[in-house]
Design an enzyme around this catalytic site. Structure first.
Site, mmCIF file in Angstrom:
data_model
loop_
_atom_site.group_PDB
_atom_site.id
_atom_site.type_symbol
_atom_site.label_atom_id
_atom_site.label_comp_id
_atom_site.label_asym_id
_atom_site.label_seq_id
_atom_site.Cartn_x
_atom_site.Cartn_y
_atom_site.Cartn_z
ATOM 1 N N LYS A 188 -23.520 21.650 11.194
ATOM 2 C CA LYS A 188 -23.242 20.384 11.881
ATOM 3 C C LYS A 188 -21.721 20.303 12.017
ATOM 4 C CE LYS A 188 -22.106 16.513 11.714
ATOM 5 N NZ LYS A 188 -20.912 16.027 12.469
ATOM 6 N N GLU A 264 -15.015 21.061 -0.185
ATOM 7 C CA GLU A 264 -13.575 21.271 0.034
ATOM 8 C C GLU A 264 -13.088 20.003 0.691
ATOM 9 O OE1 GLU A 264 -12.061 23.769 -1.078
ATOM 10 O OE2 GLU A 264 -13.664 25.224 -1.368
ATOM 11 N N CYS A 299 -5.492 19.829 5.397
ATOM 12 C CA CYS A 299 -5.817 19.403 4.026
ATOM 13 C C CYS A 299 -4.663 19.742 3.092
ATOM 14 C CB CYS A 299 -7.092 20.081 3.575
ATOM 15 S SG CYS A 299 -7.078 21.850 3.818
ATOM 16 N N GLU A 398 -4.329 10.093 1.646
ATOM 17 C CA GLU A 398 -4.205 11.181 2.613
ATOM 18 C C GLU A 398 -4.086 10.579 4.017
ATOM 19 O OE1 GLU A 398 -7.660 13.655 3.412
ATOM 20 O OE2 GLU A 398 -6.370 15.413 3.310
HETATM 21 P P1 NAD Z 1 -14.814 13.782 7.653
HETATM 22 O O1 NAD Z 1 -15.172 13.763 6.207
HETATM 23 O O2 NAD Z 1 -14.720 12.496 8.355
HETATM 24 O O3 NAD Z 1 -15.884 14.639 8.465
HETATM 25 C C1 NAD Z 1 -16.192 15.962 8.083
HETATM 26 C C2 NAD Z 1 -17.607 16.265 8.524
HETATM 27 O O4 NAD Z 1 -18.492 15.423 7.792
HETATM 28 C C3 NAD Z 1 -17.860 15.991 10.003
HETATM 29 O O5 NAD Z 1 -18.714 16.992 10.514
HETATM 30 C C4 NAD Z 1 -18.562 14.655 9.976
HETATM 31 O O6 NAD Z 1 -19.408 14.431 11.068
HETATM 32 C C5 NAD Z 1 -19.370 14.777 8.694
HETATM 33 N N1 NAD Z 1 -19.791 13.488 8.135
HETATM 34 C C6 NAD Z 1 -19.161 12.289 8.226
HETATM 35 N N2 NAD Z 1 -19.889 11.341 7.612
HETATM 36 C C7 NAD Z 1 -20.997 11.951 7.111
HETATM 37 C C8 NAD Z 1 -22.119 11.506 6.378
HETATM 38 N N3 NAD Z 1 -22.287 10.219 6.026
HETATM 39 N N4 NAD Z 1 -23.055 12.420 6.029
HETATM 40 C C9 NAD Z 1 -22.919 13.715 6.352
HETATM 41 N N5 NAD Z 1 -21.881 14.193 7.071
HETATM 42 C C10 NAD Z 1 -20.924 13.327 7.430
HETATM 43 O O7 NAD Z 1 -13.502 14.639 7.753
HETATM 44 P P2 NAD Z 1 -12.688 14.989 9.064
HETATM 45 O O8 NAD Z 1 -11.997 13.753 9.502
HETATM 46 O O9 NAD Z 1 -13.548 15.719 10.038
HETATM 47 O O10 NAD Z 1 -11.648 16.044 8.504
HETATM 48 C C11 NAD Z 1 -10.513 15.662 7.829
HETATM 49 C C12 NAD Z 1 -10.719 15.782 6.336
HETATM 50 O O11 NAD Z 1 -11.099 17.116 6.015
HETATM 51 C C13 NAD Z 1 -9.454 15.511 5.552
HETATM 52 O O12 NAD Z 1 -9.741 14.715 4.442
HETATM 53 C C14 NAD Z 1 -9.024 16.898 5.111
HETATM 54 O O13 NAD Z 1 -8.231 16.939 3.962
HETATM 55 C C15 NAD Z 1 -10.326 17.570 4.910
HETATM 56 N N6 NAD Z 1 -10.170 19.022 4.940
HETATM 57 C C16 NAD Z 1 -10.255 19.697 3.752
HETATM 58 C C17 NAD Z 1 -10.076 21.064 3.723
HETATM 59 C C18 NAD Z 1 -10.194 21.827 2.435
HETATM 60 O O14 NAD Z 1 -10.396 23.022 2.492
HETATM 61 N N7 NAD Z 1 -10.077 21.194 1.294
HETATM 62 C C19 NAD Z 1 -9.808 21.752 4.905
HETATM 63 C C20 NAD Z 1 -9.712 21.035 6.093
HETATM 64 C C21 NAD Z 1 -9.914 19.662 6.095
#
Ligand code: NAD
Length: 500
Positions: A188, A264, A299, A398
């Protein structure tokens, strides 16, 4: 090279926004769709299915049958590996298109979509593909009357939920090890960047990965994402995204089938510069890359710059200079180094943090405003705050945008205390010429990766993942990633003449 318009770029890609299930695009269960808008101008570039529980059910069922009938997991590891290597080759062959999809979807400058995301994704598929037939199982050191086989087997159906900031690369960090281990996957992708994942799924079929082994359901997190994470026939969730959503996924696992969850999540990386850094100019110039590259949507972004007090003024001056140098422009122009933030919501979020920083008493020394509004896109000036205390909101939360918080310190103990005073523990950087101090800091920093005299150097061979609220449950990259996608099984064979 001339810069294409959005219409010209879209004409190059002709994306299909329907779910990809069982080796083909299928009509979604409902006619709900959403406009996939480019942050470059705010224009719609594709109509994408807003997948829901029924689409997820269908994708999981396809993944389950592919897993159970052994069409993939029962192949010799070398055959699985060869398919992944072919996929890596196809990524190269379709590199321009995949880079363009990435840039249109999430606004990353095209030079980085092709030189970073594409290259790193290709390396991931190739590396795990090549590793497939070089991994051995083990035998436990029992006595002579037994043979204890310790084998690894795929967990089954893996649900992958991924973010938008490096869609091609982070998907590859999940898919390559999950697939090489013999699992079936339902992916997804983030709603902001679904196109590249759908295209990679088509290429995976072309590479010889059998239908049903890799399925993609686009849609929103609270619909498709939640349905996948709650699904009773999904054996594991592998997630990269925000910490709040990571916490929800743990709840969903508890409420459903106690599926394995690996997370992550977010970060608030301290980039710590001591006055004795071996090349201070280089250390300070790395500030630009650490926080303004990828528009700070990383991140690992070095969002907290911890500077020893005697070099504070030099650091502030350099940060201001770099903020000007990383001013964003049109990401489709190959010369552009910084693009827009991903969408209108993220723009509001970043500008909201700027207001909070000012309100809490930090000094805004560069940027802080929306720019290029006439394009319709979501561009923010690279922003620098000085006079930041670590308990301020901009130092704790963040932001995920090009906003730097500069925090002074006097000595090593203070630097360490400030660096660790965060709920996150993804990464940290230390710049010092004192070898013993470098090692002391590396030991005491609570972070999954510590960079000494560099920022964000990395390689597919080195595991990546955080401590604390930056995640747990296994690492991405390296051989360690296979732990997430395999179960360890003991098979005990009685070799004695009697036996119990
Ligand atoms: P997000 O958590 O909003 O979304 C990530 C994914 O989760 C998307 O596909 C989204 O549709 C899905 N999602 C959202 N709500 C959900 C739910 N209730 N149930 C299941 N899935 C759900 O994050 P984002 O805005 O897409 O990305 C930014 C975040 O990702 C930042 O916090 C960043 O630090 C993190 N990130 C972490 C790493 C790492 O390796 N630690 C790498 C890249 C990004």
């Amino acid at each position: 090279m001339t810069t294409p318009t959005i219409q010209e770029a879209v004409a190059e890609i002709r994306p299909d926004g329907r779910p990809y299930i069982d080796g083909e695009h299928v009509d979604p269960a409902s006619d709900r769709t959403f406009d996939d808008r480019t942050p470059i101008t705010g224009e719609a570039v594709a109509e994408v299915a807003a997948g829901g529980p029924e689409d997820v059910d269908r994708a999981v069922a396809a993944a389950r049958s592919a897993f159970e009938d052994g069409r993939w997991r029962d192949l010799a590891p070398r055959a699985r590996g060869q398919a992944l290597v072919r996929l890596a080759d196809l990524l190269v062959e379709h590199g321009d298109e995949l880079a363009l999809l990435t840039t249109l979807d999430m606004g990353k400058p095209i030079r980085y979509s092709s030189k970073v995301d594409l290259v790193q994704a290709e390396i991931s598929y190739r590396w795990y593909g090549e590793a497939a037939d070089k991994l051995y199982d083990a035998i436990s050191p029992t006595g002579p009357d037994a043979l204890g086989l310790i084998t690894r087997e795929p967990v089954g159906v893996v649900g992958a939920i991924t973010p938008w900031n490096f869609p091609l690369m982070i998907d590859a960090w999940k898919l390559a090890p999950a697939l090489v281990a013999g699992n079936s996957v339902v992916l997804k992708p983030a709603e902001q960047s679904p196109l590249v994942a759908l295209r990679v799924a088509e290429l995976a079929t072309e590479a010889g990965i059998p239908p049903g082994v890799l399925n993609v359901v686009p849609g929103f997190g609270e619909d498709a994402g939640e349905a996948l994470a709650l699904h009773g026939d999904v054996d594991a969730i592998t997630f990269t995204g925000s910490t709040p959503v990571g916490k929800l996924l743990l709840q969903y696992a508890g409420r459903s089938n106690m599926k394995r969850v690996s997370l992550e999540t977010g970060g608030k990386t301290p980039n710590i510069v001591f006055a004795d850094a071996p090349d201070l100019d280089f250390a300070l110039s790395a500030i630009g890359f650490s926080i303004f590259w990828n528009t700070g949507e990383m991140c690992v972004a070095g969002s907290r710059l911890l500077v020893q007090r005697e070099i504070l003024d030099a650091a502030i001056d350099k940060a201001k200079e770099l903020a000007a140098a990383w001013r964003p422009g049109n990401p489709l122009d190959p010369k552009t180094k910084a693009g827009p933030v991903v969408d209108a919501e993220q723009l509001d979020r970043v500008l909201g943090y700027v207001d909070t920083g000012v309100a809490e008493g930090a000094e805004l020394v560069a940027g802080g405003r929306r720019i290029l509004e006439e394009t319709g896109g979501f561009y923010v000036e690279p922003t620098v705050f000085s006079e930041v205390r670590n308990d301020m909101t901009i130092a704790q939360e963040e932001i995920f945008g090009p906003v730097l918080a500069i925090i002074p310190f006097d000595d090593e103990d203070e630097a360490l205390r400030i660096a660790n005073d965060t709920r996150y523990g993804l990464s940290a950087a230390v710049w010092t010429g004192d070898l013993a101090r470098a090692h002391r800091m590396a030991r005491r920093l609570r972070a999954g990766t510590v960079w000494i005299n560099n920022f964000d150097q990395a390689d597919i061979t080195a595991p990546f993942g955080g401590f604390k609220e930056s995640g747990f449950g296994g690492k991405d990259k390296g051989i360690h990633a296979l732990d997430k996608y395999t179960n360890v099984k003991t098979t005990w064979i009685n070799l004695g003449r009697g036996g119990r």
